[in-house]
Design an enzyme around this catalytic site. Structure first.
Site, PDB file in Angstrom:
ATOM      1  CG  ASP A 218     -26.272   0.010 -22.257  1.00  0.00           C
ATOM      2  OD1 ASP A 218     -25.912   0.592 -21.208  1.00  0.00           O
ATOM      3  OD2 ASP A 218     -26.106  -1.209 -22.436  1.00  0.00           O
TER       4      ASP A 218
ATOM      5  CE1 TYR B 218     -21.701  -6.663 -21.187  1.00  0.00           C
ATOM      6  CE2 TYR B 218     -23.834  -7.621 -21.642  1.00  0.00           C
ATOM      7  CZ  TYR B 218     -22.657  -7.625 -20.938  1.00  0.00           C
ATOM      8  OH  TYR B 218     -22.431  -8.582 -19.991  1.00  0.00           O
TER       9      TYR B 218
ATOM     10  CE  LYS C 124     -21.601  -4.959 -15.978  1.00  0.00           C
ATOM     11  NZ  LYS C 124     -22.003  -4.800 -17.367  1.00  0.00           N
TER      12      LYS C 124
HETATM   13  C1  LIG Z   1     -22.893  -5.482 -18.247  1.00  0.00           C
HETATM   14  C2  LIG Z   1     -23.592  -4.704 -19.287  1.00  0.00           C
HETATM   15  C3  LIG Z   1     -24.879  -5.061 -19.729  1.00  0.00           C
HETATM   16  C4  LIG Z   1     -25.599  -6.286 -19.227  1.00  0.00           C
HETATM   17  O1  LIG Z   1     -25.853  -6.228 -17.865  1.00  0.00           O
HETATM   18  P1  LIG Z   1     -26.024  -7.526 -16.912  1.00  0.00           P
HETATM   19  O2  LIG Z   1     -26.365  -6.899 -15.615  1.00  0.00           O
HETATM   20  O3  LIG Z   1     -24.717  -8.245 -16.926  1.00  0.00           O
HETATM   21  O4  LIG Z   1     -27.111  -8.358 -17.492  1.00  0.00           O
HETATM   22  C5  LIG Z   1     -25.478  -4.250 -20.666  1.00  0.00           C
HETATM   23  N1  LIG Z   1     -24.845  -3.169 -21.174  1.00  0.00           N
HETATM   24  C6  LIG Z   1     -23.622  -2.803 -20.783  1.00  0.00           C
HETATM   25  C7  LIG Z   1     -22.974  -1.608 -21.366  1.00  0.00           C
HETATM   26  C8  LIG Z   1     -22.948  -3.562 -19.825  1.00  0.00           C
HETATM   27  O5  LIG Z   1     -21.707  -3.198 -19.451  1.00  0.00           O
END
Ligand SMILES: *Cc1c(COP(=O)(O)O)cnc(C)c1O
Length: 396
Positions: free
Chosen positions: A186, A114, A211
């Site tokens: 992640d 990300y 998400k």
């Molecule tokens: C959106 C996202 C983030 C960051 O999350 P936020 O809630 O926008 O701070 C981190 N890693 C991945 C894979 C993401 O899609």
């Protein structure tokens, strides 16, 4: 209380952490919208601060019943020891970096994680004497080659964003551990439903719950789950004082969203696989990348490591950037917006949007080409999604 860790994932998303409220019997976890909690007496206050089991809640930054329910829910799903809910996904990412890294330490990071997870390592942490190297983690030999004596953390994202490359987690974790480094994954793209990095040996797993976990495009939120008590306590101590903690109302919204994670993910990934197969045969599409398509270069790894391909894919439209722009500007059902994992289909162009912070050369190295369009498929009727794309593609 029955042991939910032994139940199936579709049961866990509904019940883990979400039992009836002990004080009122409310079947939906109440929103404990309070900043501070009264002690019964001075001894109870002292027990609360010591963390004794007859102590209680103290202050919402340090713990809150609604937030705790969500932490328990995601910890159960990820098969970890303890969870730490964060204000955003980036608060979770920075909590991990800040809690684990010290001056002189080195990080090996996937080159297409990300965007901001990479940008902070490039732009902020060097001020504290922390360095990072970014490697194509789809070949674990690149991770091995980048390890240094001072590498303390290997930070991975699989499937990676937005090129859908995978990292062989078991192999990468073995390399990192042999070199004495911790591994954080992640797991936002897969969600706990499709992949559990802690089971493969990772030390920490994190989510942008913005998400799939929340799934309704109405909250930003994050979570870190630690595999064992020692690591949990180490990160929790920092979390409470760093302050990127969650609000009770935010936690309640995510608790509401997570109950349908099972149904949403199944339907969205079913739509996504059908759409991937449709686009792969379409004359106006140059290539499609989706982990559960046999044409994905790591298809065998996807089948081994994931329980499903997820609901995000990328593809290249004939005519490169101009073709992609024409597509995005003329769709009716798919919304032109960043983010993913929501109940509605979103489409975006990483080179000009989410990944514009990287240089062209860095993007090319990470296979984020100018023609790449990312689609996060939602839960609409499949026929309507296909018709929306087909109608515009015919005009390109
Ligand atoms: C959106 C996202 C983030 C960051 O999350 P936020 O809630 O926008 O701070 C981190 N890693 C991945 C894979 C993401 O899609």
């Amino acid at each position: 209380m029955h042991d939910l860790t032994k139940k199936g994932l579709h049961t866990q998303v509904i019940h883990a952490g979400q039992g009836a409220d002990p004080s009122t019997g409310a079947v939906s976890v109440p929103i404990y919208q309070a900043s501070t909690f009264a002690f019964k007496n001075a001894d109870h206050g002292a027990a609360s601060f010591r963390g004794d089991k007859d102590g209680g809640f103290i202050y919402t930054r340090l713990g809150n019943p609604t937030i705790m329910a969500l932490e328990e829910s995601v910890t159960t799903l990820e098969k970890g020891f303890g969870g730490m809910a964060c204000a955003t996904g980036m608060a979770a990412v920075n909590l991990v970096y800040y809690a684990l890294l010290s001056q002189g330490d080195h990080v090996v990071c996937g080159d297409s994680v990300y965007g901001p997870s990479r940008l902070v390592l490039e732009n902020e942490y060097p001020r504290f004497g922390i360095s990072a190297d970014f490697v194509d983690a789809s070949d674990v030999a690149n991770i091995a080659a980048a390890m240094k004596p001072n590498t303390k953390l290997v930070y991975l994202e699989t499937p990676a964003n937005p090129n859908l490359k995978l990292t062989d987690l078991a192999a990468a974790i073995e390399i990192a551990h042999a070199a004495g480094a911790l591994v954080c994954v992640d797991n936002t793209f897969a969600s706990p439903l499709l992949q559990n990095p802690l089971e493969l040996g990772a030390d920490l797993v994190l989510h942008s719950m913005t998400k799939f976990i929340n799934g309704h495009t109405d909250v930003v939120a994050g979570m870190v789950v630690a595999k064992d008590e020692e690591l949990y306590k180490r990160v929790l101590k920092v979390h409470k004082n760093l302050g990127g903690t969650m609000d009770p109302h935010q936690a309640w919204l995510v608790l509401r969203g997570i109950k349908t994670l099972g149904m949403r993910m199944e339907r969205a990934q079913d739509n996504c696989l059908k759409l991937a197969k449709f686009l792969e045969l379409h004359p106006k599409i140059d290539w499609v990348r989706y982990p559960f398509l046999e044409s994905h270069p790591q298809y065998d790894l996807a089948r081994k490591q994931m329980r499903g391909g997820g609901a995000v894919m990328s593809f290249g439209v004939t005519g490169g950037l101009e073709g992609g722009k024409k597509l995005m500007d003329n769709l009716e059902l798919c919304t032109l917006a960043v983010s993913l994992g929501g109940i509605e289909t979103l489409i975006e162009h990483p080179a000009s949007m989410t990944h514009a912070g990287m240089s062209q050369a860095e993007r090319e190295k990470a296979s984020i080409t100018d023609d790449l369009v990312r689609i996060a498929v939602g839960c609409e009727d499949y026929a309507d999604l296909e018709a929306d794309l087909a109608r515009v593609l015919d005009t390109i």
